[in-house]
Write a protein that holds these residues in place. Structure first.
Motif, PDB file in Angstrom:
ATOM      1  N   UNK A 287      -4.236 -30.979  10.781  1.00 34.20           N
ATOM      2  CA  UNK A 287      -3.186 -30.190  10.139  1.00 34.20           C
ATOM      3  C   UNK A 287      -1.898 -30.223  10.967  1.00 34.20           C
ATOM      4  N   UNK A 288      -2.052 -30.164  12.287  1.00 31.04           N
ATOM      5  CA  UNK A 288      -0.879 -30.161  13.158  1.00 31.04           C
ATOM      6  C   UNK A 288      -0.193 -31.497  13.282  1.00 31.04           C
ATOM      7  N   UNK A 289      -0.857 -32.562  12.801  1.00 28.90           N
ATOM      8  CA  UNK A 289      -0.272 -33.901  12.897  1.00 28.90           C
ATOM      9  C   UNK A 289       0.975 -34.063  12.032  1.00 28.90           C
ATOM     10  N   UNK A 290       1.224 -33.081  11.156  1.00 28.37           N
ATOM     11  CA  UNK A 290       2.488 -33.135  10.405  1.00 28.37           C
ATOM     12  C   UNK A 290       3.674 -33.044  11.355  1.00 28.37           C
ATOM     13  N   UNK A 291       3.479 -32.364  12.488  1.00 26.63           N
ATOM     14  CA  UNK A 291       4.536 -32.281  13.490  1.00 26.63           C
ATOM     15  C   UNK A 291       4.786 -33.638  14.126  1.00 26.63           C
ATOM     16  N   UNK A 292       3.691 -34.351  14.432  1.00 29.62           N
ATOM     17  CA  UNK A 292       3.803 -35.699  14.973  1.00 29.62           C
ATOM     18  C   UNK A 292       4.512 -36.615  13.980  1.00 29.62           C
ATOM     19  N   UNK A 293       4.117 -36.532  12.721  1.00 28.25           N
ATOM     20  CA  UNK A 293       4.741 -37.367  11.688  1.00 28.25           C
ATOM     21  C   UNK A 293       6.244 -37.127  11.621  1.00 28.25           C
ATOM     22  N   UNK A 294       6.637 -35.857  11.632  1.00 25.60           N
ATOM     23  CA  UNK A 294       8.065 -35.518  11.545  1.00 25.60           C
ATOM     24  C   UNK A 294       8.841 -36.134  12.705  1.00 25.60           C
ATOM     25  N   UNK A 295       8.295 -36.061  13.903  1.00 27.68           N
ATOM     26  CA  UNK A 295       8.990 -36.623  15.066  1.00 27.68           C
ATOM     27  C   UNK A 295       9.075 -38.146  14.994  1.00 27.68           C
ATOM     28  N   UNK A 296       8.009 -38.782  14.536  1.00 31.18           N
ATOM     29  CA  UNK A 296       8.048 -40.243  14.383  1.00 31.18           C
ATOM     30  C   UNK A 296       9.141 -40.629  13.392  1.00 31.18           C
ATOM     31  N   UNK A 297       9.185 -39.937  12.268  1.00 29.29           N
ATOM     32  CA  UNK A 297      10.209 -40.212  11.250  1.00 29.29           C
ATOM     33  C   UNK A 297      11.611 -40.014  11.818  1.00 29.29           C
ATOM     34  N   UNK A 298      11.782 -38.954  12.596  1.00 30.42           N
ATOM     35  CA  UNK A 298      13.108 -38.661  13.153  1.00 30.42           C
ATOM     36  C   UNK A 298      13.547 -39.727  14.155  1.00 30.42           C
ATOM     37  N   UNK A 299      12.640 -40.138  15.032  1.00 33.96           N
ATOM     38  CA  UNK A 299      12.991 -41.159  16.015  1.00 33.96           C
ATOM     39  C   UNK A 299      13.349 -42.465  15.317  1.00 33.96           C
ATOM     40  N   UNK A 300      12.641 -42.780  14.252  1.00 30.86           N
ATOM     41  CA  UNK A 300      12.932 -44.000  13.501  1.00 30.86           C
ATOM     42  C   UNK A 300      14.342 -43.997  12.922  1.00 30.86           C
ATOM     43  N   UNK A 301      14.901 -42.811  12.712  1.00 30.97           N
ATOM     44  CA  UNK A 301      16.264 -42.722  12.171  1.00 30.97           C
ATOM     45  C   UNK A 301      17.300 -43.287  13.139  1.00 30.97           C
TER      46      UNK A 301
END
Length: 554
Positions: free
Chosen positions: A353-367
């Motif tokens: 459930x907490x991996x949504x935080x990891x996903x958000x950060x990965x997406x942001x860094x990719x920006x």
């Protein structure tokens, strides 16, 4: 497993002269501060820069932190182990966290920088010099007012406070000077912690002494009754402040537990400032090594964004690879587990459930044009099933994830990470770009960070704040990047909204101009520039044993 300080005490260090020689620092550039630490005169070093820059950042942290510094040290040691000439660049620790709740900033376990006790305490005196320079300006402001106030400074609009490198909530808001005519004119003021001082940010962004003095002179200390700014140079404080900082501007050279070189220099707050080590240390390291490992404070939503939008923009740098540190405990917390329950056994569902935080950060860094490598900082309570979930989710989100055991094994525990990151750094980041152009209006820059990185649905900027931003643009500060100040625990301004919240509002309550540092601070939510001590501060467990050795530091 022994404590951090016990591990540090068992280490076999080599003289700093030998560390310098191995790093390529000539004798004439080395200024020893005892046997195991030194300042480096960068003027005598090579001018050509060929190094690859590697940034270490993290998911939103628990109050204890997720080990960015430890991972940075372990990665640096691991790069050396696979034959890469590497230099580590970190911030210096503040005394506030050391005696508060988080502990020191020298890494942990078998991935530490040494001498750990000296680094976490007074080190080479840089923070004391910054504190003195800051408070000299404070004293000269009050002195100018006392002797007639020829600059017509409005006592109600003096924005320059005082600083102390210690957590002390009693000093946040004070009235002074009191005691009658001979002591000056009473006014409301207060203290910030030294790492929140604009002088700390300036030291870490200045290119040399001349640039340092210019930036000091550009500090706005307050306003006149007609609302025109009063600068540090107007009270003639900048030359003397530069004298106090002439040694502090030189990077500090130390070593890891594996006797590898490390620069520790500067330590700006990652909320009210940009949270990165000095430009001088980073650029010097890039001239000395093939790979440079550095970190940025707090999670990637604060630290990485500021590293790229502020430090890289102002210094002409760009990262070649990015490491995103994740831990089981951080993802558990972002998955709904209370802080007190993080060590109470396996909870695969919470990690997922907490991996949504990891996903958000990965997406942001990719920006920013870079796909991060996930470093799973291993803790002894982590289970194989919990680790497997992080690896599975990272792969689903398009990133490599590597288990790292550098805390327990040193550089040997991070060699797989080193191999992957070195390959990515060698390839570079041809698509790297900042989140917004310098020419964008200040209010739009704030909105861009809030919507693109924090994923806010609405950004509330009051009319008075917009008017202030417009005035600063008219004064010539419109090209400045923005430095967002908010909680480090959430993408929102509410520290209890963990995971990856959406639909929230980012309300900007005030903005501050750091004219010397070169950025505009936008404050959202309740941000303390002078922290307080917890109910049971770490200071209660720090003492000298019967042999005169320090115990309790971590």
């Amino acid at each position: 497993m022994p404590t951090d300080i016990e591990i540090a005490r068992q280490a076999t260090l080599i003289p700093i002269t030998e560390v310098a020689k191995n790093a390529g620092v000539p004798d004439e550039a080395l200024i020893p501060y005892g046997k195991y630490k030194a300042k480096v005169d960068t003027a005598t070093l090579p001018t050509t820069s060929n190094g690859k820059l590697i940034l270490v950042t993290a998911v939103n942290p628990t109050p204890a932190g997720e080990g960015k510094t430890t991972t940075s040290v372990g990665l640096s040691d691991a790069l050396h182990r696979i034959g890469k000439k590497t230099m580590l660049c970190l911030r210096e620790p503040s005394l506030g966290p050391c005696f508060g709740v988080k502990g020191g900033g020298a890494g942990g376990g078998k991935s530490q920088v040494m001498p750990m006790d000296e680094i976490n305490l007074h080190f080479t005196g840089d923070f004391h010099a910054i504190t003195s320079a800051h408070n000299l300006l404070s004293a000269m402001i009050d002195n100018h007012i006392y002797w007639g106030n020829s600059l017509d400074i409005d006592l109600r609009r003096v924005t320059w406070r005082r600083v102390l490198d210690m957590n002390d909530r009693a000093l946040r808001q004070i009235v002074g000077p009191l005691g009658g005519v001979s002591n000056g004119f009473p006014r409301e003021t207060g203290f910030d912690i030294t790492v929140a001082s604009e002088i700390m940010a300036i030291l870490c962004l200045a290119s040399d002494l001349d640039d340092l003095q210019k930036r000091l002179g550009d500090i706005i200390i307050g306003y006149r009754r007609d609302r025109t700014p009063v600068f540090c140079r107007d009270v003639k404080a900048d030359p003397a402040m530069t004298v106090l900082l002439k040694d502090a501007i030189l990077p500090n050279l130390v070593q890891t537990l594996e006797n590898r070189p490390a620069f520790l220099h500067g330590g700006p707050f990652a909320n009210i400032a940009h949270g990165c080590n000095s430009v001088i240390a980073t650029k010097t390291a890039l001239r000395m090594a093939d790979y440079v490992v550095t970190e940025a404070g707090f999670g990637a939503d604060l630290g990485a964004e500021k590293f790229m939008d502020i430090k890289c923009r102002l210094a002409g740098l760009k990262p070649d690879a990015i490491v995103l540190v994740a831990t089981v405990r951080a993802l558990k917390m972002n998955g709904g587990v209370a802080k007190a329950d993080l060590t109470k056994g396996e909870n695969v569902d919470a990690v997922r459930a907490g991996s949504v935080n990891l996903k958000r950060h990965i997406e942001n860094v990719k920006k920013f044009g870079i796909t991060p490598t996930i470093a799973i900082n291993h803790f002894y309570l982590d289970t194989d099933a919990e680790i497997a979930v992080i690896q599975e989710m990272a792969k689903e989100f398009g990133a490599d994830a590597v288990i790292c055991k550098h805390w327990a094994e040193g550089g040997a525990g991070a060699e797989e990470l080193a191999q992957i990151v070195a390959t990515k750094a060698d390839a570079g980041a041809p698509d790297f770009d900042q989140l917004y152009p310098s020419s964008m209006p200040l209010a739009d820059k704030i909105t861009t960070v809030a919507t693109e990185i924090y994923r806010a649905e609405n950004v509330a900027i009051p009319t008075a704040v917009r008017k202030q931003l417009k005035q600063w643009e008219e004064m010539g500060y419109g090209e400045f990047p923005v430095c967002m100040a908010k909680t480090q625990y959430s993408f929102s301004t509410d520290p209890t909204q963990l995971g990856a919240p959406t639909g929230h509002e980012i309300a900007i309550r005030e903005v501050r101009l750091s004219a010397g540092a070169g950025f505009v601070v936008a404050i959202a939510g309740d941000i303390m520039t002078m922290p307080g001590l917890p109910k049971v501060p770490s200071a209660e467990g720090i003492y000298l044993d019967e042999n005169g050795q320090i115990e309790g530091l971590f």
